[in-house]
Write a protein that holds these residues in place. Structure first.
Motif, PDB file in Angstrom:
ATOM      1  N   PHE A 142      14.004   0.855   7.120  1.00 40.84           N
ATOM      2  CA  PHE A 142      13.209  -0.222   6.537  1.00 40.84           C
ATOM      3  C   PHE A 142      13.931  -0.825   5.335  1.00 40.84           C
ATOM      4  O   PHE A 142      13.980  -2.043   5.158  1.00 40.84           O
ATOM      5  N   LYS A 143      14.506   0.037   4.477  1.00 42.92           N
ATOM      6  CA  LYS A 143      15.208  -0.479   3.307  1.00 42.92           C
ATOM      7  C   LYS A 143      16.405  -1.329   3.718  1.00 42.92           C
ATOM      8  O   LYS A 143      16.718  -2.332   3.073  1.00 42.92           O
TER       9      LYS A 143
ATOM     10  N   ARG B 248       0.824  -1.220   0.000  1.00 44.89           N
ATOM     11  CA  ARG B 248       0.000   0.000   0.000  1.00 44.89           C
ATOM     12  C   ARG B 248       0.853   1.263   0.000  1.00 44.89           C
ATOM     13  O   ARG B 248       0.406   2.320  -0.452  1.00 44.89           O
ATOM     14  N   HIS B 249       2.042   1.170   0.586  1.00 49.47           N
ATOM     15  CA  HIS B 249       2.890   2.368   0.727  1.00 49.47           C
ATOM     16  C   HIS B 249       4.237   2.151   0.029  1.00 49.47           C
ATOM     17  O   HIS B 249       5.268   2.653   0.479  1.00 49.47           O
ATOM     18  N   ASP B 250       4.191   1.404  -1.060  1.00 53.34           N
ATOM     19  CA  ASP B 250       5.422   1.016  -1.742  1.00 53.34           C
ATOM     20  C   ASP B 250       6.229   2.228  -2.192  1.00 53.34           C
ATOM     21  O   ASP B 250       7.451   2.284  -2.014  1.00 53.34           O
ATOM     22  N   ALA B 251       5.554   3.205  -2.765  1.00 53.25           N
ATOM     23  CA  ALA B 251       6.278   4.359  -3.310  1.00 53.25           C
ATOM     24  C   ALA B 251       7.037   5.110  -2.224  1.00 53.25           C
ATOM     25  O   ALA B 251       8.213   5.461  -2.401  1.00 53.25           O
ATOM     26  N   GLN B 252       6.391   5.349  -1.102  1.00 46.66           N
ATOM     27  CA  GLN B 252       7.059   6.083  -0.022  1.00 46.66           C
ATOM     28  C   GLN B 252       8.210   5.280   0.575  1.00 46.66           C
ATOM     29  O   GLN B 252       9.300   5.825   0.838  1.00 46.66           O
ATOM     30  N   LEU B 253       7.987   3.991   0.796  1.00 41.54           N
ATOM     31  CA  LEU B 253       9.018   3.174   1.444  1.00 41.54           C
ATOM     32  C   LEU B 253      10.229   2.967   0.546  1.00 41.54           C
ATOM     33  O   LEU B 253      11.341   2.719   1.029  1.00 41.54           O
ATOM     34  N   ARG B 254      10.028   3.061  -0.780  1.00 39.09           N
ATOM     35  CA  ARG B 254      11.155   2.925  -1.721  1.00 39.09           C
ATOM     36  C   ARG B 254      11.889   4.252  -1.937  1.00 39.09           C
ATOM     37  O   ARG B 254      12.961   4.278  -2.544  1.00 39.09           O
TER      38      ARG B 254
ATOM     39  N   LEU C  43      17.092  -5.276   2.604  1.00 39.56           N
ATOM     40  CA  LEU C  43      18.337  -5.733   1.992  1.00 39.56           C
ATOM     41  C   LEU C  43      19.021  -6.820   2.821  1.00 39.56           C
ATOM     42  O   LEU C  43      19.684  -7.704   2.270  1.00 39.56           O
ATOM     43  N   ALA C  44      18.848  -6.760   4.149  1.00 37.14           N
ATOM     44  CA  ALA C  44      19.533  -7.712   5.029  1.00 37.14           C
ATOM     45  C   ALA C  44      18.740  -8.990   5.274  1.00 37.14           C
ATOM     46  O   ALA C  44      19.274  -9.946   5.824  1.00 37.14           O
ATOM     47  N   THR C  45      17.473  -8.998   4.884  1.00 39.34           N
ATOM     48  CA  THR C  45      16.616 -10.142   5.188  1.00 39.34           C
ATOM     49  C   THR C  45      16.102 -10.761   3.907  1.00 39.34           C
ATOM     50  O   THR C  45      15.193 -10.223   3.256  1.00 39.34           O
ATOM     51  N   ALA C  46      16.680 -11.898   3.541  1.00 42.55           N
ATOM     52  CA  ALA C  46      16.336 -12.541   2.277  1.00 42.55           C
ATOM     53  C   ALA C  46      14.869 -12.964   2.249  1.00 42.55           C
ATOM     54  O   ALA C  46      14.192 -12.815   1.220  1.00 42.55           O
ATOM     55  N   ALA C  47      14.376 -13.486   3.344  1.00 39.20           N
ATOM     56  CA  ALA C  47      12.987 -13.967   3.377  1.00 39.20           C
ATOM     57  C   ALA C  47      12.012 -12.829   3.157  1.00 39.20           C
ATOM     58  O   ALA C  47      11.009 -12.970   2.451  1.00 39.20           O
ATOM     59  N   LEU C  48      12.299 -11.676   3.774  1.00 38.33           N
ATOM     60  CA  LEU C  48      11.435 -10.512   3.583  1.00 38.33           C
ATOM     61  C   LEU C  48      11.481 -10.038   2.135  1.00 38.33           C
ATOM     62  O   LEU C  48      10.456  -9.724   1.531  1.00 38.33           O
ATOM     63  N   GLY C  49      12.685 -10.005   1.562  1.00 38.28           N
ATOM     64  CA  GLY C  49      12.808  -9.604   0.171  1.00 38.28           C
ATOM     65  C   GLY C  49      12.029 -10.520  -0.753  1.00 38.28           C
ATOM     66  O   GLY C  49      11.380 -10.070  -1.693  1.00 38.28           O
ATOM     67  N   ALA C  50      12.096 -11.812  -0.476  1.00 35.38           N
ATOM     68  CA  ALA C  50      11.363 -12.775  -1.306  1.00 35.38           C
ATOM     69  C   ALA C  50       9.865 -12.538  -1.202  1.00 35.38           C
ATOM     70  O   ALA C  50       9.146 -12.545  -2.202  1.00 35.38           O
ATOM     71  N   ASP C  51       9.385 -12.326   0.029  1.00 36.60           N
ATOM     72  CA  ASP C  51       7.955 -12.097   0.231  1.00 36.60           C
ATOM     73  C   ASP C  51       7.472 -10.836  -0.471  1.00 36.60           C
ATOM     74  O   ASP C  51       6.372 -10.790  -1.022  1.00 36.60           O
TER      75      ASP C  51
END
Length: 546
Positions: A457-458, A442-448, A462-470
């Motif tokens: 958060f970024k 929902r807040h992809d633009a702001q968080l990126r 970057l440090a959490t592979a599982a989160l990146g995959a999700d």
């Protein structure tokens, strides 16, 4: 409630009860003695039969049985029953015991002296009696008797009393007019444990009822359906000339005029309002009323268990914890060290999470007023609820985590919570991870963006592979789909089927059967088009049509 006995015989027995001329057995209780007849008492009681046939040598030889361990009123009433096949007739006016107490004692006497008919009659009388006398002091005395003595009918007797308490818990536990009951409840932890167990199902049942209440439900008047409180619901425009069948086959081929007399239009709003209006009657759907629970938790009075976690201690009550958690039940009832010492060490858990868990078990709510950030604490509470098998708390923590994410997604705490969830959580909590993924989408633009407040958060991503995959592989978390969750929630209350019959498919007929019906029953389509499909209905389960 009198046994069907030929009138001349019954009248003769009544006459000889007070006539000592033909007596061949004496029963004593203290200074009082009854002259009775072996042919009457021994044919109805295995106890007296064995006593007179030589198993008790002294009694058999002297034709005298001493029952001084019992109360005089109890023995007198029991003997009266053996001659009259009833006991609250003219004789009852001579008894000093209150009806509720008398009936409980008769249930126990029926068990002790193996007089099944007396036990069943007393149980029926007790059920009728407590419906009106639940507010009297005798009711509190009855609870004390039922829980201080163990007989063959203890489970039935206690269940009956607990059911009555559930109906009037709102006033019994909180109104000062019922102090004798409150005193009896405090003195009988096992009663409170039974009450907690009985009430646990009420909480989830009410929630599910509200969730799936809307619509027309039919309650079949058949005996089996009444026994299991079975109801069914049919969705679809049913032609007027169709005959409907009860899914449990109690009533087959009945026209819609018949079923109209057994239909109820239900709305969740009406059910909710009914619960509010009945709050002084049926009472709160939790083990003990909220006010009493807070007092017990705050004071530690009558505590019989200590919880220890990293230097902190809580004085708690087994009946409250064990009724809601299989972990605590097994820890307190088995051969574990904890059961012997009445202490449970939870040093592997977070103290704030333990505190929230214990508060929930007493208040059915918790707060996050601690040194831990609330969003992070919700994850820890979810984890500890999962660990100790407390599903309602787990669900509540998940709901609150979702709500907090909506307002705290743009704070540093959100990054901390995500890190906690993906790096230290002991299990793959799909529910919480799905919330994180949905929030980020929902807040992809702001968080990126390159704004400084989102850098934490970024870094976590970057440090959490599982989160990146999700997040970036289409949000796949292994969690159930929305449709699967909808089906699961619906099936918790009832199972929906779509009949494959030609006529039913033409008219889009679906029906729901509540899950209180035993699996052994073979159901049929209410329209009657498929009468003996048995397990074939498994192939026609559908998502709830709403």
């Amino acid at each position: 409630m009198v046994t069907n006995t030929p009138q001349p015989v019954a009248q003769g027995l009544k006459n000889v009860f007070t006539d000592e001329r033909y007596s061949d057995l004496a029963i004593t209780c203290g200074d009082f003695c009854w002259k009775v007849h072996k042919v009457v008492v021994c044919t109805q009681s295995d106890f007296f039969c064995k006593a007179c046939d030589g198993d008790f040598k002294k009694e058999a030889k002297e034709c005298k049985i001493d029952l001084s361990d019992e109360g005089r009123d109890q023995i007198s009433t029991m003997l009266h029953y053996l001659y009259h096949f009833d006991y609250d007739d003219a004789h009852y006016t001579k008894c000093k015991l209150e009806p509720t107490v008398l009936n409980v004692r008769m249930v126990m006497a029926g068990d002790k002296y193996f007089i099944k008919t007396l036990r069943d009659l007393a149980m029926a009388k007790l059920k009728s009696c407590v419906a009106n006398d639940w507010g009297k002091e005798a009711f509190a005395e009855a609870i004390g008797l039922a829980y201080s003595n163990v007989t063959a009918s203890s489970a039935r007797l206690r269940s009956l009393l607990v059911d009555v308490v559930q109906q009037h818990a709102g006033v019994l536990f909180s109104d000062s007019a019922y102090l004798p009951f409150q005193k009896a409840a405090r003195e009988q932890p096992e009663f409170l444990f039974d009450y907690a167990k009985a009430s646990a199902a009420t909480v989830s049942a009410k929630k599910l009822t509200l969730k799936h209440a809307d619509g027309t439900w039919y309650q079949c008047p058949g005996e089996s359906c009444k026994k299991y409180e079975a109801v069914f619901k049919v969705k679809g425009p049913i032609p007027r000339n169709w005959l409907l069948n009860c899914p449990m086959k109690c009533n087959m081929g009945k026209d819609q005029a018949f079923w109209k007399g057994h239909a109820q239009e239900v709305t969740s709003a009406a059910v909710s309002q009914q619960d509010k209006e009945g709050s002084t009657g049926r009472g709160p759907p939790w083990p003990i009323c909220q006010q009493a629970a807070r007092l017990l938790y705050a004071s530690g009075d009558y505590s019989d268990l200590t919880i220890i976690c990293n230097g902190r201690e809580w004085k708690v009550h087994k009946f409250q914890l064990c009724a809601q958690s299989d972990f605590f039940h097994k820890a307190c009832s088995g051969r574990f060290k904890e059961a012997q010492e009445s202490k449970i060490n939870l040093d592997d858990d977070n103290p704030d999470a333990v505190d929230a868990l214990l508060k929930y078990l007493y208040h059915f709510d918790y707060n996050t007023d601690s040194g831990t950030a609330p969003l992070v604490l919700e994850i820890r509470i979810f984890a500890i609820a999962d660990k100790y098998f407390i599903e309602p708390l787990k669900k509540l923590a998940a709901e609150r985590f979702t709500e907090r994410c909506k307002s705290e997604w743009n704070t540093a705490v959100f990054a901390e919570a995500v890190s906690e969830l993906y790096t230290t959580a002991p299990a793959p909590y799909h529910t919480l991870k799905r919330t994180v993924v949905d929030t980020v989408k929902r807040h992809d633009a702001q968080l990126r963006s390159d704004e400084v407040e989102y850098s934490a958060f970024k870094d976590i991503v970057l440090a959490t592979a599982a989160l990146g995959a999700d997040l970036f592989l289409n949000g796949v978390t292994g969690a159930p789909t929305a449709a699967e969750r909808k089906m699961e929630e619906s099936n918790a209350y009832g199972t929906w089927y779509e009949c494959p019959g030609v006529h039913c498919r033409r008219h889009d007929i679906t029906f729901c059967v509540r899950n209180t019906i035993p699996d052994s029953y073979i159901i049929s389509c209410p329209s009657g088009c498929r009468k003996e499909v048995g397990q074939l209905w498994v192939d026609y389960k559908i998502e709830p049509p709403f």
